[in-house]
Scaffold this motif. Structure first.
Motif, PDB file in Angstrom:
ATOM      1  N   PRO A 191      50.261  17.107  27.992  1.00  0.00           N
ATOM      2  CA  PRO A 191      49.361  17.827  27.084  1.00  0.00           C
ATOM      3  C   PRO A 191      48.114  17.007  26.766  1.00  0.00           C
ATOM      4  O   PRO A 191      47.157  17.525  26.179  1.00  0.00           O
ATOM      5  CB  PRO A 191      50.222  18.055  25.832  1.00  0.00           C
ATOM      6  CG  PRO A 191      51.338  17.074  25.921  1.00  0.00           C
ATOM      7  CD  PRO A 191      51.527  16.734  27.355  1.00  0.00           C
ATOM      8  N   GLU A 192      48.106  15.746  27.168  1.00  0.00           N
ATOM      9  CA  GLU A 192      46.966  14.896  26.888  1.00  0.00           C
ATOM     10  C   GLU A 192      45.823  15.236  27.859  1.00  0.00           C
ATOM     11  O   GLU A 192      46.056  15.340  29.066  1.00  0.00           O
ATOM     12  CB  GLU A 192      47.410  13.450  27.127  1.00  0.00           C
ATOM     13  CG  GLU A 192      46.619  12.403  26.379  1.00  0.00           C
ATOM     14  CD  GLU A 192      47.220  11.030  26.672  1.00  0.00           C
ATOM     15  OE1 GLU A 192      46.456  10.143  27.029  1.00  0.00           O
ATOM     16  OE2 GLU A 192      48.455  10.889  26.584  1.00  0.00           O
ATOM     17  N   ALA A 193      44.634  15.410  27.315  1.00  0.00           N
ATOM     18  CA  ALA A 193      43.489  15.702  28.185  1.00  0.00           C
ATOM     19  C   ALA A 193      43.194  14.509  29.076  1.00  0.00           C
ATOM     20  O   ALA A 193      43.357  13.366  28.675  1.00  0.00           O
ATOM     21  CB  ALA A 193      42.267  16.035  27.332  1.00  0.00           C
ATOM     22  N   GLY A 194      42.773  14.771  30.331  1.00  0.00           N
ATOM     23  CA  GLY A 194      42.348  13.689  31.222  1.00  0.00           C
ATOM     24  C   GLY A 194      43.488  12.973  31.904  1.00  0.00           C
ATOM     25  O   GLY A 194      43.358  11.822  32.304  1.00  0.00           O
ATOM     26  N   THR A 195      44.650  13.618  32.056  1.00  0.00           N
ATOM     27  CA  THR A 195      45.776  12.975  32.724  1.00  0.00           C
ATOM     28  C   THR A 195      45.478  12.746  34.216  1.00  0.00           C
ATOM     29  O   THR A 195      45.829  11.726  34.780  1.00  0.00           O
ATOM     30  CB  THR A 195      47.048  13.832  32.563  1.00  0.00           C
ATOM     31  OG1 THR A 195      47.278  14.027  31.180  1.00  0.00           O
ATOM     32  CG2 THR A 195      48.261  13.129  33.166  1.00  0.00           C
ATOM     33  N   THR A 196      44.825  13.747  34.841  1.00  0.00           N
ATOM     34  CA  THR A 196      44.493  13.614  36.258  1.00  0.00           C
ATOM     35  C   THR A 196      43.186  12.849  36.392  1.00  0.00           C
ATOM     36  O   THR A 196      42.154  13.279  35.889  1.00  0.00           O
ATOM     37  CB  THR A 196      44.345  15.006  36.909  1.00  0.00           C
ATOM     38  OG1 THR A 196      45.558  15.721  36.714  1.00  0.00           O
ATOM     39  CG2 THR A 196      44.069  14.868  38.394  1.00  0.00           C
ATOM     40  N   ARG A 197      43.258  11.696  37.062  1.00  0.00           N
ATOM     41  CA  ARG A 197      42.042  10.906  37.201  1.00  0.00           C
ATOM     42  C   ARG A 197      41.578  10.904  38.644  1.00  0.00           C
ATOM     43  O   ARG A 197      40.418  11.068  38.932  1.00  0.00           O
ATOM     44  CB  ARG A 197      42.292   9.495  36.700  1.00  0.00           C
ATOM     45  CG  ARG A 197      42.395   9.531  35.202  1.00  0.00           C
ATOM     46  CD  ARG A 197      42.642   8.189  34.611  1.00  0.00           C
ATOM     47  NE  ARG A 197      42.181   8.196  33.225  1.00  0.00           N
ATOM     48  CZ  ARG A 197      42.384   7.205  32.394  1.00  0.00           C
ATOM     49  NH1 ARG A 197      43.014   6.122  32.784  1.00  0.00           N
ATOM     50  NH2 ARG A 197      41.941   7.281  31.162  1.00  0.00           N
ATOM     51  N   ASP A 198      42.536  10.695  39.559  1.00  0.00           N
ATOM     52  CA  ASP A 198      42.168  10.779  40.954  1.00  0.00           C
ATOM     53  C   ASP A 198      42.342  12.231  41.375  1.00  0.00           C
ATOM     54  O   ASP A 198      42.832  13.049  40.609  1.00  0.00           O
ATOM     55  CB  ASP A 198      43.066   9.858  41.788  1.00  0.00           C
ATOM     56  CG  ASP A 198      42.320   9.384  43.018  1.00  0.00           C
ATOM     57  OD1 ASP A 198      41.394  10.098  43.447  1.00  0.00           O
ATOM     58  OD2 ASP A 198      42.664   8.317  43.542  1.00  0.00           O
ATOM     59  N   THR A 199      41.930  12.575  42.580  1.00  0.00           N
ATOM     60  CA  THR A 199      42.164  13.939  43.059  1.00  0.00           C
ATOM     61  C   THR A 199      43.497  13.964  43.784  1.00  0.00           C
ATOM     62  O   THR A 199      43.874  13.006  44.439  1.00  0.00           O
ATOM     63  CB  THR A 199      41.045  14.388  44.010  1.00  0.00           C
ATOM     64  OG1 THR A 199      41.005  13.464  45.098  1.00  0.00           O
ATOM     65  CG2 THR A 199      39.707  14.408  43.316  1.00  0.00           C
ATOM     66  N   PRO A 205      34.419   4.711  31.902  1.00  0.00           N
ATOM     67  CA  PRO A 205      34.093   4.528  33.321  1.00  0.00           C
ATOM     68  C   PRO A 205      35.137   5.116  34.271  1.00  0.00           C
ATOM     69  O   PRO A 205      34.781   5.683  35.299  1.00  0.00           O
ATOM     70  CB  PRO A 205      34.000   3.005  33.479  1.00  0.00           C
ATOM     71  CG  PRO A 205      34.618   2.421  32.268  1.00  0.00           C
ATOM     72  CD  PRO A 205      34.550   3.445  31.183  1.00  0.00           C
ATOM     73  N   VAL A 206      36.456   5.028  33.939  1.00  0.00           N
ATOM     74  CA  VAL A 206      37.490   5.569  34.827  1.00  0.00           C
ATOM     75  C   VAL A 206      37.378   7.087  34.901  1.00  0.00           C
ATOM     76  O   VAL A 206      37.404   7.689  35.972  1.00  0.00           O
ATOM     77  CB  VAL A 206      38.904   5.157  34.347  1.00  0.00           C
ATOM     78  CG1 VAL A 206      39.970   5.844  35.206  1.00  0.00           C
ATOM     79  CG2 VAL A 206      39.069   3.648  34.392  1.00  0.00           C
ATOM     80  N   ASP A 264      43.629  19.255  43.285  1.00  0.00           N
ATOM     81  CA  ASP A 264      43.586  19.178  41.827  1.00  0.00           C
ATOM     82  C   ASP A 264      42.605  18.064  41.470  1.00  0.00           C
ATOM     83  O   ASP A 264      42.633  16.987  42.069  1.00  0.00           O
ATOM     84  CB  ASP A 264      44.988  18.838  41.316  1.00  0.00           C
ATOM     85  CG  ASP A 264      45.036  18.708  39.802  1.00  0.00           C
ATOM     86  OD1 ASP A 264      44.166  19.292  39.128  1.00  0.00           O
ATOM     87  OD2 ASP A 264      45.951  18.028  39.313  1.00  0.00           O
ATOM     88  N   THR A 265      41.710  18.335  40.534  1.00  0.00           N
ATOM     89  CA  THR A 265      40.681  17.344  40.231  1.00  0.00           C
ATOM     90  C   THR A 265      40.658  17.023  38.739  1.00  0.00           C
ATOM     91  O   THR A 265      41.227  17.738  37.919  1.00  0.00           O
ATOM     92  CB  THR A 265      39.285  17.871  40.641  1.00  0.00           C
ATOM     93  OG1 THR A 265      39.019  19.059  39.892  1.00  0.00           O
ATOM     94  CG2 THR A 265      39.236  18.198  42.124  1.00  0.00           C
ATOM     95  N   ALA A 266      39.970  15.936  38.432  1.00  0.00           N
ATOM     96  CA  ALA A 266      39.836  15.524  37.035  1.00  0.00           C
ATOM     97  C   ALA A 266      39.020  16.570  36.276  1.00  0.00           C
ATOM     98  O   ALA A 266      38.134  17.209  36.843  1.00  0.00           O
ATOM     99  CB  ALA A 266      39.152  14.162  36.966  1.00  0.00           C
ATOM    100  N   GLY A 267      39.323  16.752  35.009  1.00  0.00           N
ATOM    101  CA  GLY A 267      38.572  17.689  34.176  1.00  0.00           C
ATOM    102  C   GLY A 267      37.112  17.254  34.048  1.00  0.00           C
ATOM    103  O   GLY A 267      36.799  16.061  33.982  1.00  0.00           O
ATOM    104  N   LEU A 268      36.203  18.238  34.036  1.00  0.00           N
ATOM    105  CA  LEU A 268      34.773  17.933  33.953  1.00  0.00           C
ATOM    106  C   LEU A 268      34.297  18.141  32.514  1.00  0.00           C
ATOM    107  O   LEU A 268      34.558  19.172  31.907  1.00  0.00           O
ATOM    108  CB  LEU A 268      33.991  18.853  34.896  1.00  0.00           C
ATOM    109  CG  LEU A 268      34.322  18.717  36.386  1.00  0.00           C
ATOM    110  CD1 LEU A 268      33.630  19.803  37.190  1.00  0.00           C
ATOM    111  CD2 LEU A 268      33.942  17.329  36.897  1.00  0.00           C
TER     112      LEU A 268
END
Lengths: 442, 442
Positions: free
Chosen positions: A242-250, A278-279, A266-270
């Motif tokens: 439920p935490e925003a930004g869990t996906t960092r790499d594609t 920076p990550v 699947d990509t990181a949230g924009l």
């Protein structure tokens, strides 16, 4: 091609059955040295494989006398127990009896050289073996059955028809020939260039069929992109929290959308880059790179929160360059805060709407490829390039019909380009490159 | 067995060719639902695999009408392109047409149940597929061809001969029958017990042939055991250094000693435990454990240093329990400090003597197995146990010939034990256990 080639034709590893095949002019003579049993044309008969006087295996032998065979030569297929050791042993006995180890694709290469199939058909053999979905298998099967070859041959015949008129006017300028009208021939040549281009344009669909489409799943952070990927693929591939930004790499996952292969990314949230560390910024950069290479974008909105300016920007970015976009209004299990007519309501959590989304993805990809179902597909880049060059040459010929000699040169260039597809004019390097991609035994 | 089973019979993965096979009573009827083309008995003919009206593949079909087939039923083999997708698709079409997916070994199970092969032959099919060397392939092939079954059948017939005499004396005590002499029959039964034991004793060799022998390479530290393993295997498997005690754990590597499979085990150097640290002591403990399980020991001595009391102790330890021992006098490239008549001079460094060492290992393993080349081999533990129990029952029968009724009971017990081998009396659990070890499609 005056020698006999031999190879294990089935995949490596243990199995119930395995096949050793031999092709060449002396197959029965060579077989007689290590095989006891009668070889009757196209009859399956048990034969004893022998190492000298020592029986090694009892194999089912089918002998196909040339030239009405796969390779156009005498062909022998030995079906034995699927033991890697035993199959190598049989192959070794064949080699000791005078055959030599076949190179990758050499059986099909001989089929091509002996006129049993043209080059486009030979290439289709490798495509068919690698096919992963109904769509790719069908495209490969059609090509193997000569669908593309017939389309190319039809173009060639029409060009030859125009060329006959053009060249007759050169050879017999004073004879009583059917009138040569440059404008009429120019029109005909332009129409043929158009036809070649139309065929080349099916490559987009052909490539999608063979390799699969790339689908980017994009959206603001925490809209449920990873959950949606998991729901589409049907198993937990992406880490979801439920935490925003869990996906960092594609994350990439292959999926079969009703017979069409697709790679879902699947990509990181924009979101606003200024708010990200920076990550996360690097994740967003990768998400955008994936999006720019995608054949289709799925923009995920969270219908339980308000539609925002960021959502708007992502939708615009996704549609850039004319790429088809599907809007998925996720979290249909939660109370609704906004609605869109153009969106599909889905719940990655409950699975609601996921089937409909997959069906829509398939439709969009089929439409994006620009060719209706059932049409001849160009799968290989080599074929597309040859068709495009043929179209250019035909256009040039059309422009030059007033100078019949030049028109003839360019039309002949177009013929040569088309000839490369079916192999009438393919140079040795092209053959080598094509057959090196085959597996051994084919 | 009133349904049709279907499976992909070739190994998984991409290859030039792959086979889908069907067996059962309705094969032609089911095939007609997804295959267009004539099925002529034992004739190879091209057929179109169809999904409804849609052609999917062009396969070579060979139809074997029952009962003279592998399974004893109607059998159909479809050879298609070796595409995993396409083969699953064909299998799926067969299932949609009324076949069901075969279980592991189900084709061979049907062959057994339909009397096309006995149980020992059916077991040989799995052995043959897993064979890795000439020896194991030959043992499996012989068993498949019925060599063991014939030996067992011969024993059974001889027992039945004695039993006839014994039981005749029971049924017709007062009739004018050939004289029943308990001593003569006891002798005959003992001889048969001996024969059963001799056959059971070939299991040692049979196991070595099928699974490979375990060979321990032992010696003092720094005699070059790891280098010798590398030289025998032909590649750098073990880490080698001039430092004594480099090998701490035991290293295993499979090798093919001229057709006989062996697992070579490199072990830590053995020396006075008092001088060694805890890690080295653990290495030595493991070396000794390996040695005690070995079929053959290769003791490595360093001929460039003096023979020591430790070498003496290692030689004794290696020979304990009657295990064959080969002494390798390593470092033949260095000046000689001692000589042994019983040793093979080798250089793991230059390769000198390595061929001779491998040949000697093969000879010792063949001799250790206690059966001459070409003799019937018992490969499976199940068969050995049945033979041993039959021998015990025969001995008991021999002791009881004075009481004809008891002798008959024990002789019949021996018959039942032997019957288990070929499957005349094998219970369902045994069948299940045997066929579950098969691959699917066999």
């Amino acid at each position: 091609m005056n020698d006999v080639i031999a190879a294990i034709a089935t995949p490596a590893g243990e199995g119930a059955l395995g096949i050793v095949r031999l092709s060449g002019p002396d197959v029965p003579a060579i077989a007689a040295r290590f095989l006891r049993g009668p070889l009757r044309p196209r009859q399956a008969a048990l034969a004893i494989v022998q190492d000298g006087a020592q029986p090694v295996e009892r194999a089912m032998a089918v002998y196909y006398p040339g030239p009405e065979t796969y390779t156009g030569e005498d062909l022998l297929e030995l079906t034995a127990h699927g033991s890697p050791y035993l199959l190598s042993r049989i192959l070794e006995l064949a080699v000791r009896s005078g055959a030599r180890l076949a190179e990758p694709g050499e059986f099909t290469r001989r089929a091509y050289l002996n006129g049993r199939m043209d080059l486009a058909q030979a290439e289709a053999v490798a495509l068919l073996i690698r096919a992963r979905t109904e769509t790719s298998a069908r495209a490969a099967f059609d090509q193997l059955e000569g669908k593309l070859s017939r389309a190319v041959e039809e173009l060639r015949l029409k060009i030859l028809g125009v060329l006959a008129v053009v060249e007759a006017s050169l050879d017999h300028p004073d004879d009583d020939l059917p009138a040569f009208r440059p404008e009429t021939e120019a029109e005909a040549l332009s129409a043929l260039a158009q036809a070649a281009r139309r065929l080349a344009a099916t490559h987009r669909r052909g490539r999608l069929a063979a390799e699969g489409a790339r689908v980017s799943i994009v959206g603001r952070p925490n809209t449920g992109k990873s959950s949606l990927l998991n729901a589409l693929v049907g198993r937990d591939r992406a880490i979801v929290s439920p935490e925003a930004g869990t996906t960092r790499d594609t994350l990439e996952e292959a999926a079969d959308l009703g017979g069409m292969r697709a790679v879902l990314v699947d990509t990181a949230g924009l979101r606003d880059e200024g708010e990200a560390g920076p990550v996360e910024r690097e994740g967003m950069r990768r998400a955008r790179a994936q999006l720019s290479a995608a054949d289709l974008a799925v923009v995920v909105l969270d219908r339980s929160v308000d539609f925002s300016g960021e959502d708007r920007r992502i939708l615009d970015e996704a549609a850039a360059g004319g790429r088809p976009v599907i809007v998925a209004l996720n979290k249909s299990d939660l109370p609704k805060r906004h609605h869109r007519e153009d969106a599909l309501e889905v719940s990655a959590l409950s699975g609601e709407g996921i089937e409909a989304l997959a069906a829509r993805m398939r439709l969009e990809l089929a439409a994006a490829s620009g060719a209706p179902e059932g049409e001849t597909l160009v799968v290989s880049v080599r074929h597309r390039v040859a068709l495009e060059r043929a179209a250019e040459a035909l256009d040039e010929a059309a422009r030059r019909t007033a100078e019949a000699e030049l028109a003839s040169v360019h039309a002949r260039e177009a013929l040569a380009r088309l000839g490369e597809i079916v192999g009438k004019t393919a140079p040795e390097e092209v053959l080598r490159e094509i057959f090196s991609r085959f597996c051994i035994g084919k």
